[in-house]
Scaffold this motif. Structure first.
Motif, PDB file in Angstrom:
ATOM      1  N   PHE A   1      15.832  47.561  16.058  1.00 27.53           N
ATOM      2  CA  PHE A   1      15.498  48.617  17.001  1.00 27.53           C
ATOM      3  C   PHE A   1      15.409  48.099  18.418  1.00 27.53           C
ATOM      4  CE2 PHE A   1      14.175  50.135  12.985  1.00 27.53           C
ATOM      5  CZ  PHE A   1      14.329  51.505  13.037  1.00 27.53           C
ATOM      6  N   LEU A   2      15.880  48.912  19.345  1.00 30.78           N
ATOM      7  CA  LEU A   2      15.765  48.618  20.765  1.00 30.78           C
ATOM      8  C   LEU A   2      14.950  49.731  21.382  1.00 30.78           C
ATOM      9  CD1 LEU A   2      16.482  47.112  23.305  1.00 30.78           C
ATOM     10  CD2 LEU A   2      18.687  48.268  23.337  1.00 30.78           C
ATOM     11  N   PHE A   3      13.646  49.481  21.601  1.00 26.12           N
ATOM     12  CA  PHE A   3      12.734  50.540  22.012  1.00 26.12           C
ATOM     13  C   PHE A   3      12.594  50.580  23.518  1.00 26.12           C
ATOM     14  CE2 PHE A   3      11.599  49.927  17.644  1.00 26.12           C
ATOM     15  CZ  PHE A   3      11.368  51.207  17.206  1.00 26.12           C
ATOM     16  N   PHE A   4      12.671  51.772  24.071  1.00 25.71           N
ATOM     17  CA  PHE A   4      12.492  51.971  25.496  1.00 25.71           C
ATOM     18  C   PHE A   4      11.091  52.454  25.829  1.00 25.71           C
ATOM     19  CE2 PHE A   4      17.147  52.650  25.158  1.00 25.71           C
ATOM     20  CZ  PHE A   4      17.517  51.553  25.893  1.00 25.71           C
ATOM     21  N   LEU A   5      10.360  52.982  24.853  1.00 30.23           N
ATOM     22  CA  LEU A   5       9.014  53.483  25.076  1.00 30.23           C
ATOM     23  C   LEU A   5       8.071  52.810  24.087  1.00 30.23           C
ATOM     24  CD1 LEU A   5       9.812  57.292  25.383  1.00 30.23           C
ATOM     25  CD2 LEU A   5       9.390  55.692  27.242  1.00 30.23           C
ATOM     26  N   PRO A   6       6.745  52.849  24.330  1.00 34.14           N
ATOM     27  CA  PRO A   6       5.810  52.286  23.361  1.00 34.14           C
ATOM     28  C   PRO A   6       5.942  52.985  22.008  1.00 34.14           C
ATOM     29  CG  PRO A   6       4.726  52.710  25.460  1.00 34.14           C
ATOM     30  CD  PRO A   6       6.079  53.349  25.542  1.00 34.14           C
TER      31      PRO A   6
ATOM     32  N   VAL B   1       5.428  41.605  19.179  1.00 31.53           N
ATOM     33  CA  VAL B   1       5.815  41.837  17.791  1.00 31.53           C
ATOM     34  C   VAL B   1       5.225  43.159  17.340  1.00 31.53           C
ATOM     35  CG1 VAL B   1       5.702  40.999  15.417  1.00 31.53           C
ATOM     36  CG2 VAL B   1       5.875  39.361  17.304  1.00 31.53           C
ATOM     37  N   PHE B   2       6.070  44.012  16.760  1.00 34.19           N
ATOM     38  CA  PHE B   2       5.617  45.301  16.229  1.00 34.19           C
ATOM     39  C   PHE B   2       5.760  45.258  14.713  1.00 34.19           C
ATOM     40  CE2 PHE B   2       7.500  45.856  20.399  1.00 34.19           C
ATOM     41  CZ  PHE B   2       6.507  46.528  21.094  1.00 34.19           C
ATOM     42  N   ASN B   3       4.661  45.518  14.004  1.00 30.53           N
ATOM     43  CA  ASN B   3       4.703  45.451  12.551  1.00 30.53           C
ATOM     44  C   ASN B   3       5.203  46.776  11.971  1.00 30.53           C
ATOM     45  OD1 ASN B   3       2.566  47.263  12.424  1.00 30.53           O
ATOM     46  ND2 ASN B   3       1.206  45.900  11.303  1.00 30.53           N
ATOM     47  N   PRO B   4       5.356  46.891  10.640  1.00 37.12           N
ATOM     48  CA  PRO B   4       5.909  48.110  10.054  1.00 37.12           C
ATOM     49  C   PRO B   4       5.101  49.373  10.345  1.00 37.12           C
ATOM     50  CG  PRO B   4       6.057  46.316   8.490  1.00 37.12           C
ATOM     51  CD  PRO B   4       5.235  45.808   9.637  1.00 37.12           C
TER      52      PRO B   4
ATOM     53  N   TYR C   1       9.735  44.236  11.072  1.00 43.00           N
ATOM     54  CA  TYR C   1       9.033  43.662  12.221  1.00 43.00           C
ATOM     55  C   TYR C   1      10.033  43.532  13.366  1.00 43.00           C
ATOM     56  CZ  TYR C   1       5.215  42.467   9.074  1.00 43.00           C
ATOM     57  OH  TYR C   1       4.180  42.531   8.176  1.00 43.00           O
ATOM     58  N   ILE C   2       9.637  44.001  14.550  1.00 44.47           N
ATOM     59  CA  ILE C   2      10.474  43.891  15.733  1.00 44.47           C
ATOM     60  C   ILE C   2       9.870  42.857  16.678  1.00 44.47           C
ATOM     61  CG2 ILE C   2      11.463  45.103  17.702  1.00 44.47           C
ATOM     62  CD1 ILE C   2      12.519  46.048  15.011  1.00 44.47           C
ATOM     63  N   ILE C   3      10.659  41.881  17.081  1.00 47.92           N
ATOM     64  CA  ILE C   3      10.215  40.839  17.999  1.00 47.92           C
ATOM     65  C   ILE C   3      10.981  41.020  19.301  1.00 47.92           C
ATOM     66  CG2 ILE C   3       9.933  38.355  18.344  1.00 47.92           C
ATOM     67  CD1 ILE C   3      10.277  38.104  15.249  1.00 47.92           C
ATOM     68  N   ARG C   4      10.272  41.189  20.396  1.00 44.66           N
ATOM     69  CA  ARG C   4      10.902  41.535  21.674  1.00 44.66           C
ATOM     70  C   ARG C   4      10.609  40.487  22.743  1.00 44.66           C
ATOM     71  NH1 ARG C   4       9.305  47.146  24.258  1.00 44.66           N
ATOM     72  NH2 ARG C   4      10.745  47.877  22.635  1.00 44.66           N
TER      73      ARG C   4
ATOM     74  N   ASN D   1      15.866  42.295  21.424  1.00 44.22           N
ATOM     75  CA  ASN D   1      15.055  42.689  20.269  1.00 44.22           C
ATOM     76  C   ASN D   1      15.648  42.117  18.993  1.00 44.22           C
ATOM     77  OD1 ASN D   1      12.843  44.933  20.871  1.00 44.22           O
ATOM     78  ND2 ASN D   1      14.561  45.246  22.266  1.00 44.22           N
ATOM     79  N   TYR D   2      14.811  41.452  18.240  1.00 42.17           N
ATOM     80  CA  TYR D   2      15.204  40.869  16.955  1.00 42.17           C
ATOM     81  C   TYR D   2      14.461  41.592  15.844  1.00 42.17           C
ATOM     82  CZ  TYR D   2      16.105  37.374  13.347  1.00 42.17           C
ATOM     83  OH  TYR D   2      16.511  36.736  12.183  1.00 42.17           O
ATOM     84  N   CYS D   3      15.144  41.823  14.715  1.00 39.04           N
ATOM     85  CA  CYS D   3      14.475  42.477  13.603  1.00 39.04           C
ATOM     86  C   CYS D   3      14.288  41.522  12.441  1.00 39.04           C
ATOM     87  CB  CYS D   3      15.248  43.689  13.136  1.00 39.04           C
ATOM     88  SG  CYS D   3      15.814  43.664  11.464  1.00 39.04           S
ATOM     89  N   LEU D   4      13.155  41.615  11.815  1.00 41.52           N
ATOM     90  CA  LEU D   4      12.842  40.820  10.626  1.00 41.52           C
ATOM     91  C   LEU D   4      12.390  41.778   9.539  1.00 41.52           C
ATOM     92  CD1 LEU D   4      12.296  38.082   9.225  1.00 41.52           C
ATOM     93  CD2 LEU D   4       9.989  38.188  10.197  1.00 41.52           C
ATOM     94  N   LEU D   5      13.169  41.864   8.468  1.00 45.12           N
ATOM     95  CA  LEU D   5      12.821  42.761   7.369  1.00 45.12           C
ATOM     96  C   LEU D   5      12.182  41.951   6.248  1.00 45.12           C
ATOM     97  CD1 LEU D   5      12.976  45.685   6.341  1.00 45.12           C
ATOM     98  CD2 LEU D   5      15.122  45.084   5.237  1.00 45.12           C
ATOM     99  N   ILE D   6      10.899  42.217   5.979  1.00 47.78           N
ATOM    100  CA  ILE D   6      10.160  41.521   4.927  1.00 47.78           C
ATOM    101  C   ILE D   6      10.180  42.375   3.656  1.00 47.78           C
ATOM    102  CG2 ILE D   6       7.922  40.611   4.222  1.00 47.78           C
ATOM    103  CD1 ILE D   6       9.250  39.011   6.436  1.00 47.78           C
ATOM    104  N   PRO D   7      10.783  41.891   2.571  1.00 49.74           N
ATOM    105  CA  PRO D   7      10.864  42.701   1.336  1.00 49.74           C
ATOM    106  C   PRO D   7       9.522  42.853   0.643  1.00 49.74           C
ATOM    107  CG  PRO D   7      11.732  40.493   0.957  1.00 49.74           C
ATOM    108  CD  PRO D   7      11.411  40.572   2.415  1.00 49.74           C
TER     109      PRO D   7
END
Length: 237
Positions: free
Chosen positions: A8-13, A176-179, A204-207, A231-237
């Motif tokens: 995800f590439l977020f422009f807003l909170p 970092v934004f969690n799920p 998880y999104i790391i920006r 923005n980097y994404c990390l998908l934790i199963p």
């Protein structure tokens, strides 16, 4: 089981109706089997449910340039075409190892705040993720101006941030934004890295942001600085 990666590439909170560009990547993780890349635009509502939008912003999504880089540094350009609710392309991995899936949009219009007395900013945005095929080597080198590489160290997630091919400066702040869309701040150390522990399965999104105070003119509109975002994404199963 298919690998599914959301970027995800977020422009807003991360609040109700927050809008975003993102990539959804699906594949089996096996050699010679196609990997689907979908580039989308949408929003997250007040219940944290993601919705794909199909209006003007989706049309602008087609300006993202998508590429894949293998462990040998070979670059594969991935053309994307318009679908009902996304832009879509694919590639076929032919070697084991980690593939970097990258996106850049350097054609966003200048954010013009001149009428309100603010400063004009030109945004340039990067998307990135890693797609593992077999065992092979993991990602180890940056591939774009602003970049992030993620690996595991025991129970922790190791984050390395890069700026123009070098480690990001000491004390650079990452988000970092969690799920559940809660935000945590990371601070890069003198080795260009930071650590955090995941708390639940999911995305998880790391920006990383970097403001370059370089004025210029883009498409006839003056700006005072360039805002780079990765923005980097990390998908934790």
């Amino acid at each position: 089981m298919k690998q599914i990666i959301f970027l995800f590439l977020f422009f807003l909170p991360f609040t109700g109706e927050a809008s975003a560009y993102w990539m959804e990547i699906r594949g089996s993780g096996k050699l010679n089997e196609p990997v689907q890349i979908q580039v989308c635009y949408g929003h997250i509502d007040e219940f944290s449910i993601r919705h794909r939008d199909t209006g003007k912003e989706l049309e602008l999504t087609g300006n993202f340039k998508i590429s894949v880089v293998d462990n040998d540094g070979k670059i594969i350009q991935v053309p994307i075409s318009r679908k009902v609710d996304c832009w879509e392309g694919q590639f076929i991995p032919v070697h084991e190892g980690a593939y970097r899936i990258l996106g850049i949009n350097d054609s966003h219009p200048v954010v013009d705040r001149s009428k309100s007395g603010g400063k004009n900013v030109r945004p340039i945005d990067y998307l990135c993720a890693a797609y593992q095929v077999g065992r092979g080597e993991a990602v180890s080198k940056p591939a774009q101006l602003l970049d992030i590489i993620v690996s595991r160290k025991g129970d922790l997630i190791n984050v390395q941030a890069f700026n123009n091919g070098h480690f990001a400066e000491n004390q650079t702040k990452l988000r970092v934004f969690n799920p559940e869309n809660w935000e945590k701040e990371l601070v890069i150390n003198e080795h260009g890295e930071a650590f955090f522990k995941t708390t639940m399965p999911g995305l998880y999104i790391i920006r990383q942001d970097w403001d370059n105070p370089a004025p210029g003119n883009y498409k006839g509109v003056d700006y005072t600085s360039i805002r780079y975002r990765c923005n980097y994404c990390l998908l934790i199963p």
